[in-house]
Design an enzyme around this catalytic site. Structure first.
Site, short mmCIF file in Angstrom:
data_model
loop_
_atom_site.label_atom_id
_atom_site.label_comp_id
_atom_site.label_asym_id
_atom_site.label_seq_id
_atom_site.Cartn_x
_atom_site.Cartn_y
_atom_site.Cartn_z
CD GLU A 164 9.34 -4.01 4.65
OE1 GLU A 164 9.08 -3.85 5.85
OE2 GLU A 164 8.87 -3.30 3.75
CD GLU A 339 5.56 -4.99 1.22
OE1 GLU A 339 5.43 -3.99 1.96
OE2 GLU A 339 5.73 -6.14 1.66
C1 FCB Z 1 5.85 -3.23 5.01
C2 FCB Z 1 5.46 -4.69 5.23
C3 FCB Z 1 4.06 -5.01 4.85
C4 FCB Z 1 3.10 -3.90 5.18
C5 FCB Z 1 3.60 -2.57 4.69
C6 FCB Z 1 2.70 -1.41 4.95
O1 FCB Z 1 6.81 -2.88 5.93
O2 FCB Z 1 6.32 -5.53 4.52
O3 FCB Z 1 3.71 -6.23 5.43
O4 FCB Z 1 2.83 -3.89 6.53
O5 FCB Z 1 4.85 -2.30 5.23
#
Ligand code: FCB
Length: 433
Positions: A164, A339
């Site tokens: 990110e 994620e």
């Molecule tokens: C993302 C991050 C991860 C976690 C999630 C909820 O932005 O990559 O580390 O904090 O959000």
């Protein structure tokens, strides 16, 4: 809902990151990271929480590996803490740091779980921050040196460069709510360029030195929509898309920056940088949590249900839309969802069970949306839920629980939540119910 069937070679996994779960921040030669510094600064993290104890995973990794095996995880995405490998951000590797990740990977392979390794999940060595951090071009060069060490020492096929970059740029440099805590839009764009350059340099290096392995970035993508039916809001949504998505996707896939944001006649952007940044990638890590709806004034409007995290709107269609959009607007590469998940206020009941119905419903909705995108021809190879364990949720400390496994941070006891049992059944059957 009728059961939805996933391809038999679809890979199911879970995600974590080093600073959020490992704890043991002072052990075995680990150097200080910018998150240690930030969390130790009063007022920066809710409740004064820090990366210690985390989920004490540095000590309990063997137990966590068994937990993953019991859930049937086919892939585990974790990150390497740069300060464990190079305590001061450059020079010789710290053997004990490398050994930890070697043991972890061996343990995964023994249990039939594939490792997917993130090189950078925000825990920059403090020494590099002191020398300018991501505002300095040298940090990108140091990153390539670090990547070379890790590529050589760890046996994994799949790699992710930067987790990110947008969150580092927006939260770390534009709003200052994450480490390193800078609030300056112009400096944020300089940091952005060097993060992308670091991504490109490491990707190129892997291709040169380890053919057959795969690498890509892990991007949090946010489909943007007008919050109301007006031309002004529609224009705002297009502008917002540049900030949320195209600032990262365009340079990586196409070798240019979106014109609305940045022209290339800036000192820190050198000849050849965009060619490096657009080194072809082998996979794209996609992280989806929330859409962004904007009004005519460019302000975000929350339109759907949120739970513990106020920024996270439950809007599964957004997941479908961003996947389809990738296929429409960018060259095709295999997509891996690195994620996706939800924070809920979970505590064990009297019977010891953690009944996290809201998480199950969020995951069910989002997986159905992903399935719909796959039916429309989007090539998604695998999915990682965020997160395996409850953990240190950055500026929110331990208050927000994203895990499918509950962690009691006092005793470090793990309890698989109902969502973990539900996920295990999904993995076993390949059917979403
Ligand atoms: C993302 C991050 C991860 C976690 C999630 C909820 O932005 O990559 O580390 O904090 O959000």
């Amino acid at each position: 809902m009728n059961a939805l069937r996933f391809p038999s070679d679809f890979v199911w996994g879970a995600s974590t990151s080093a600073y959020q779960i490992e704890g043991a921040t002072k052990e075995d030669g680990r150097g200080v990271s910018i998150w240690d510094t930030f969390a130790a600064t009063p007022g920066k993290v809710r409740g004064g929480d820090t990366g210690d104890p985390g989920a004490d995973h540095y000590h309990r990794y063997a137990q966590d590996l068994d937990l993953m095996r019991d859930l049937g995880l086919q892939s585990y995405r974790f990150s390497v803490a740069w300060p464990r490998i190079q305590p001061n951000g450059s020079g010789k590797a710290n053997q004990k740091g490398l050994d930890f990740y070697r043991r972890l990977i061996d343990g995964l392979v023994d249990r039939g779980t594939r490792p997917m390794v993130t090189l950078f999940h925000w825990d920059l060595p403090q020494a590099l921050q002191d020398a300018g951090g991501w505002e300095s071009r040298d940090t990108a060069l140091r990153f390539a040196e670090y990547a070379e060490i890790v590529f050589g020492a760890l046996h994994a096929r799949d790699w992710l460069t930067i987790n990110e970059p947008k969150t580092v740029v927006d939260c770390g440099y534009r709003q200052g709510v994450h480490a390193p805590g800078i609030a300056d839009g112009d400096r944020a764009l300089v940091a952005c360029h060097h993060l992308l350059l670091a991504h490109g340099l490491a990707s190129r290096l892997l291709h040169e030195q380890h053919p057959g392995r795969r690498i890509g970035p892990a991007l949090n993508l946010h489909p943007t929509y007008p919050a109301e039916d007006s031309q002004e809001a529609r224009d705002a949504a297009v502008r917002q898309d540049a900030v949320e998505n195209r600032l990262y996707l365009d340079p990586i896939f196409k070798g240019f920056y979106p014109i609305e944001i940045l022209s290339t006649d800036r000192d820190h952007i050198r000849e050849g940088d965009l060619a490096t940044i657009s080194e072809p990638i082998d996979l794209l890590g996609v992280q989806y949590y929330t859409p962004i709806f904007v009004g005519p004034d460019q302000r975000r409007v929350i339109k759907h249900r949120t739970r513990q995290a106020g920024w996270l709107e439950d809007y599964p269609d957004g997941f479908h839309d961003i996947l389809v959009r990738l296929k429409r607007d960018y060259p095709e590469v295999p997509l891996v969802i690195t994620e996706n998940g939800l924070a809920t206020d979970d505590e064990p009941g009297a019977d010891g069970r953690v009944a996290d119905e809201d998480r199950i419903s969020y995951l069910r909705g989002h997986l159905a949306a992903m399935h719909r995108a796959m039916k429309a021809g989007v090539r998604v190879e695998g999915y990682h839920v965020w997160s395996l364990l409850d953990n240190f949720e950055w500026a929110e400390g331990y208050a927000q629980r994203f895990g499918i496994v509950h962690v009691d941070f006092e005793t470090q006891k793990r309890i698989p939540k109902d969502s973990a049992h539900w996920y295990r059944d999904l993995i076993r059957t390949g059917e979403l119910r």
